[in-house]
Design an enzyme around this catalytic site. Structure first.
Site, PDB file in Angstrom:
ATOM      1  N   ASN A 226      50.668   9.350  31.097  1.00 37.14           N
ATOM      2  CA  ASN A 226      49.357   8.778  30.765  1.00 37.14           C
ATOM      3  C   ASN A 226      48.524   8.429  31.998  1.00 37.14           C
ATOM      4  O   ASN A 226      47.651   7.564  31.941  1.00 37.14           O
ATOM      5  CB  ASN A 226      49.518   7.537  29.867  1.00 37.14           C
ATOM      6  CG  ASN A 226      50.318   7.841  28.622  1.00 37.14           C
ATOM      7  OD1 ASN A 226      50.079   8.852  27.952  1.00 37.14           O
ATOM      8  ND2 ASN A 226      51.291   6.994  28.321  1.00 37.14           N
ATOM      9  N   ARG A 227      48.830   9.111  33.093  1.00 39.85           N
ATOM     10  CA  ARG A 227      48.106   8.916  34.359  1.00 39.85           C
ATOM     11  C   ARG A 227      48.257   7.499  34.923  1.00 39.85           C
ATOM     12  O   ARG A 227      47.472   7.069  35.758  1.00 39.85           O
ATOM     13  CB  ARG A 227      46.619   9.266  34.206  1.00 39.85           C
ATOM     14  CG  ARG A 227      46.358  10.751  33.919  1.00 39.85           C
ATOM     15  CD  ARG A 227      46.910  11.618  35.048  1.00 39.85           C
ATOM     16  NE  ARG A 227      46.569  13.021  34.900  1.00 39.85           N
ATOM     17  CZ  ARG A 227      47.363  13.952  34.372  1.00 39.85           C
ATOM     18  NH1 ARG A 227      48.558  13.597  33.893  1.00 39.85           N
ATOM     19  NH2 ARG A 227      47.009  15.205  34.310  1.00 39.85           N
ATOM     20  N   LEU A 228      49.280   6.765  34.466  1.00 40.66           N
ATOM     21  CA  LEU A 228      49.546   5.436  35.008  1.00 40.66           C
ATOM     22  C   LEU A 228      50.605   5.572  36.107  1.00 40.66           C
ATOM     23  O   LEU A 228      51.745   5.136  35.976  1.00 40.66           O
ATOM     24  CB  LEU A 228      50.011   4.489  33.890  1.00 40.66           C
ATOM     25  CG  LEU A 228      48.952   4.209  32.813  1.00 40.66           C
ATOM     26  CD1 LEU A 228      49.527   3.324  31.726  1.00 40.66           C
ATOM     27  CD2 LEU A 228      47.719   3.567  33.439  1.00 40.66           C
TER      28      LEU A 228
END
Length: 209
Positions: free
Chosen positions: A186-188
Site C-alpha cells: 500500500n505504498r507505506l
C-alpha cells in the site's frame, strides 16, 4: 505499471549499530539472494558550483567505516564537479528486492598508494582503457577510441605492467546520512535513516513514505 511490495518490513530494532554494518548486511543479501546483475552498481549524483545536477551509474569497489569508494578519470564530469562541490549522493537501486539505499556525504580523493593498489587488480584491458579514454570529452568517433586503445595495447602487451594514469583514481564518500528504504504494501514503505552526530555516533530516524 504497478507492483505490490512485500508485507514484511524493516524495524528500528533490527538495525545494526552503524549504517556501514547495516549496509554490509543488505549488500550480502543483494549479492547472494537478490538476483541482481551487479549489486555494487550505484547511481552517483553530483552538482557543479551553480548547483546544476548530473547523475551516472558507477561500480562500488570498496566500503568500510570510512566510506564508500569508486574510481574514475579525474578529468571526467563527475570528478570536475566534485572538485567544485564535494557533496554527493549515492543510490543503490535494488529493485528486485524492493530496496534502496541512499548515501549522502562528502567525497575526497583516495591516496595514490590506494589507487595504485586497486589499479593493479584491474584486468589488463581495463588498465589500458583508463589511458585510452579521455572521459567525458567529445570524441570524433568510435574509430578514434579503438585506435587509441590499439596503440596502447601494442605499447603494453598482455603481461607487461601498465603504469597508473596520473589523471585516474578513487573517491571515498564519507557518509553524513544513510537511508535504508524497504518497499511495503500500500505504498507505506519503511524508510529508516542514520544521521551522523557531532560525537561520532549515529541517530536513527524514521521518515514518512
Amino acid at each position: 505499471m504497478r507492483k505490490q511490495y512485500r508485507a514484511e518490513g524493516l524495524s528500528e530494532s533490527e538495525l545494526a549499530a552503524t549504517p556501514v554494518e547495516q549496509f554490509a548486511r543488505w549488500f550480502k543479501q543483494a549479492a547472494t539472494e537478490g538476483g541482481l546483475f551487479e549489486p555494487n552498481a550505484m547511481v552517483v549524483s553530483t552538482a557543479d558550483a551553480e548547483g546544476r545536477p548530473s547523475s551516472r551509474t558507477v561500480l562500488l569497489k570498496h566500503f568500510d567505516e570510512q566510506g564508500f569508494v569508486f574510481y574514475t578519470n579525474y578529468d571526467s564530469r563527475k570528478a570536475r564537479e566534485l572538485g567544485e562541490n564535494p557533496h554527493v549522493s549515492l543510490l543503490f537501486p535494488w529493485h528486485p528486492m524492493a530496496r534502496q539505499v541512499v548515501v549522502t556525504g562528502v567525497a575526497r580523493r583516495t591516496g595514490r598508494d590506494e589507487t595504485a593498489a586497486y589499479f593493479r587488480t584491474r584486468p589488463h584491458g581495463s588498465q589500458l582503457g583508463a589511458w585510452a579514454s579521455v572521459q567525458s570529452s567529445v570524441v570524433s568517433g568510435r574509430d578514434a577510441l579503438d585506435a587509441a586503445y590499439a596503440e596502447l595495447a601494442a605499447r603494453y602487451p598482455e603481461g607487461e605492467q601498465v603504469p597508473v594514469p596520473p589523471h585516474w583514481g578513487g573517491f571515498r564518500v564519507a557518509p553524513r546520512a544513510v537511508e535504508f528504504w524497504q518497499g511495503r504494501e500500500n505504498r507505506l514503505h519503511d524508510r529508516l535513516r542514520y544521521v551522523a552526530e557531532a560525537d561520532g555516533g549515529w541517530r536513527v530516524e524514521r521518515l514518512s513514505p
